[in-house]
Enzyme design. Structure first.
Site, PDB file in Angstrom:
ATOM      1  N   ASP A   9       0.802  -1.275   0.110  1.00 14.67           N
ATOM      2  CA  ASP A   9       0.174  -0.046  -0.050  1.00 14.67           C
ATOM      3  C   ASP A   9       0.982   1.381  -0.081  1.00 14.67           C
ATOM      4  OD1 ASP A   9      -2.356   1.727   0.473  1.00 14.67           O
ATOM      5  OD2 ASP A   9      -1.575   1.760   2.432  1.00 14.67           O
ATOM      6  N   ALA A  10       0.336   2.443  -0.604  1.00 13.01           N
ATOM      7  CA  ALA A  10       1.233   3.593  -0.604  1.00 13.01           C
ATOM      8  C   ALA A  10       1.145   4.546   0.557  1.00 13.01           C
ATOM      9  CB  ALA A  10       0.966   4.106  -1.866  1.00 13.01           C
ATOM     10  N   TYR A  11      -0.297   5.064   0.708  1.00 12.76           N
ATOM     11  CA  TYR A  11      -0.369   6.231   1.422  1.00 12.76           C
ATOM     12  C   TYR A  11      -0.910   5.804   3.101  1.00 12.76           C
ATOM     13  CZ  TYR A  11      -1.397   8.507  -2.977  1.00 12.76           C
ATOM     14  OH  TYR A  11      -1.464   9.297  -4.071  1.00 12.76           O
ATOM     15  N   SER A 115      -2.406   0.898  -4.919  1.00 15.20           N
ATOM     16  CA  SER A 115      -2.723   2.094  -4.444  1.00 15.20           C
ATOM     17  C   SER A 115      -3.977   2.601  -4.876  1.00 15.20           C
ATOM     18  CB  SER A 115      -1.843   3.139  -4.500  1.00 15.20           C
ATOM     19  OG  SER A 115      -2.221   4.512  -3.901  1.00 15.20           O
ATOM     20  N   ASN A 116      -4.994   3.503  -3.973  1.00  9.29           N
ATOM     21  CA  ASN A 116      -5.941   4.129  -4.370  1.00  9.29           C
ATOM     22  C   ASN A 116      -5.648   5.388  -5.359  1.00  9.29           C
ATOM     23  OD1 ASN A 116      -7.986   2.704  -3.359  1.00  9.29           O
ATOM     24  ND2 ASN A 116      -8.027   3.681  -1.374  1.00  9.29           N
TER      25      ASN A 116
END
Lengths: 248, 248
Positions: A9-11, A115-116
């Site tokens: 995941d990024a954020y 990621s979103n």
């Protein structure tokens, strides 16, 4: 047999979303914390609500709309230039201090982010942090026009990397993302950055709380959604050892 | 031509979900407010997340799980009897003071509720409040195994009442529910119980805030989801006049 790929995941996982607080505080002195927390809480709410309403707009739109909401309800007027300046931080979020070393140590594996974020946001972010040279793929849910934790979002890993879920270790600090990835069938490592002890201690004074404390109460503790992570770690630096083993 | 039916959201619209605060405070003195707010915020999050994860469980399960989460992260141990006692309040929530009179004044219309609640929870609630004699239908999303704001949930109105969306006025105090109903195509009245002025004033002291203030900041102000209500009213008592007109 080790995992063939580690997907992040990024954020909140590779990048510290709380690093926007310096920018929100600068734009609205004295209001940085409450803006930062409400903005992030609403940003995620809007991804879930838009997905469920079947009214997808990309993460750039959702990020801007949730900031507009936040400033409006706090009674803080903002012109377009101020909005743009705050939002620009999302293209240059601070990576967690151990992110680069953890990624570098796992280079024998294929590395990716799911990621979103919109492709443009993610492209700018991995470039600004220099992670573009470490990641083999930057996968955005935008390809399916639905946000995590929809199974369609996690299915993008197999479609992009050509690896079965059993070959992938997914890494997230976001409890709802951990549960979504587990429900989909991935092996999952949860980065537990706020311990239950620290959480409960922060909430002892319950009449008034800091917005950040409320954020942590809502979004850092493992959820009750019927799933649990395979690995519970304290930091990204714990990952390389797990990635080289494979006992999910 | 007047609306043929008026359909109400239940939790937060006809019934005051904040009325659980007396019970949570009694069970855990000094913690009633923070329990009440985190519980409600997580309860809704879990409806959205489970819907998106395609892992539906009914609202009784979600309500219990979100309370378990809340007590756990606050470090408050609870036995099954305490959990049961708190959750029982959901079967007997206080109706808003003007709810009965508003429903009675609109009896020329068909009246119904469309709620996330399970059939058993809703059955108990409308009976405890005596609204069962005023409502022509009590519609639970459980029939479709997905929560609002999925279009499938709002489609239950037409399927149950046999009325087209254009003949229905939907009423909710929940902004995300207003947006979901609008996205589906219903005419919608939003009960704005917290004015923008009151909201901004409550947030002036931003270093520490009451959990209730944070709840209001997150869940009582109109969302930025691309939709706006047809009618913006202050209380249920404003409804009868709107219901008898029809200029959505």
């Amino acid at each position: 047999m080790p995992f063939k790929a580690v997907v992040f995941d990024a954020y909140g996982t590779l990048y510290d979303i709380q690093s926007v607080a310096a920018v929100t505080e600068q734009a609205f002195p004295g209001h940085g914390d409450i803006i930062t927390q409400i903005w992030r809480i609403k940003q995620l709410e809007y991804t879930w609500l838009r997905s469920l309403m079947q009214r997808y707009e990309d993460f750039a739109v959702v990020t801007r709309d949730s900031l507009i909401y936040t400033l409006r309800i706090l009674g803080l007027p903002a012109d377009a230039a101020t909005l743009d300046r705050i939002i620009a931080k999302y293209l240059d979020l601070d990576p967690y201090p151990d992110a680069r070393a953890a990624l570098a140590a796992m280079k024998p594996h294929r590395l990716a982010t799911l990621s979103n974020g919109s492709p443009a946001m993610l492209g700018a972010l991995v470039k600004a942090s220099g992670f573009d040279t470490l990641l083999d793929a930057v996968i955005s849910v935008d390809a399916r026009q639905i946000f995590k934790p929809s199974p369609e979002a996690y299915a993008l890993i197999e479609q992009t990397l050509g690896l079965a879920p059993s070959d992938v270790l997914f890494v997230s600090s976001n409890p709802w993302d951990v549960c979504g990835a587990k429900a989909f069938g991935l092996s999952v490592a949860w980065i537990e950055r706020v311990t239950p002890q620290a959480m409960a201690a922060a909430c002892i004074k319950t009449e008034l709380v800091a917005p950040l404390t409320l954020f942590k109460a809502l979004r850092t503790q493992m959820d009750e959604l019927g799933f649990a992570p395979d690995y519970r770690i304290a930091a990204l630096s714990d990952l390389p050892e797990i990635a080289s083993q494979h006992e999910p």
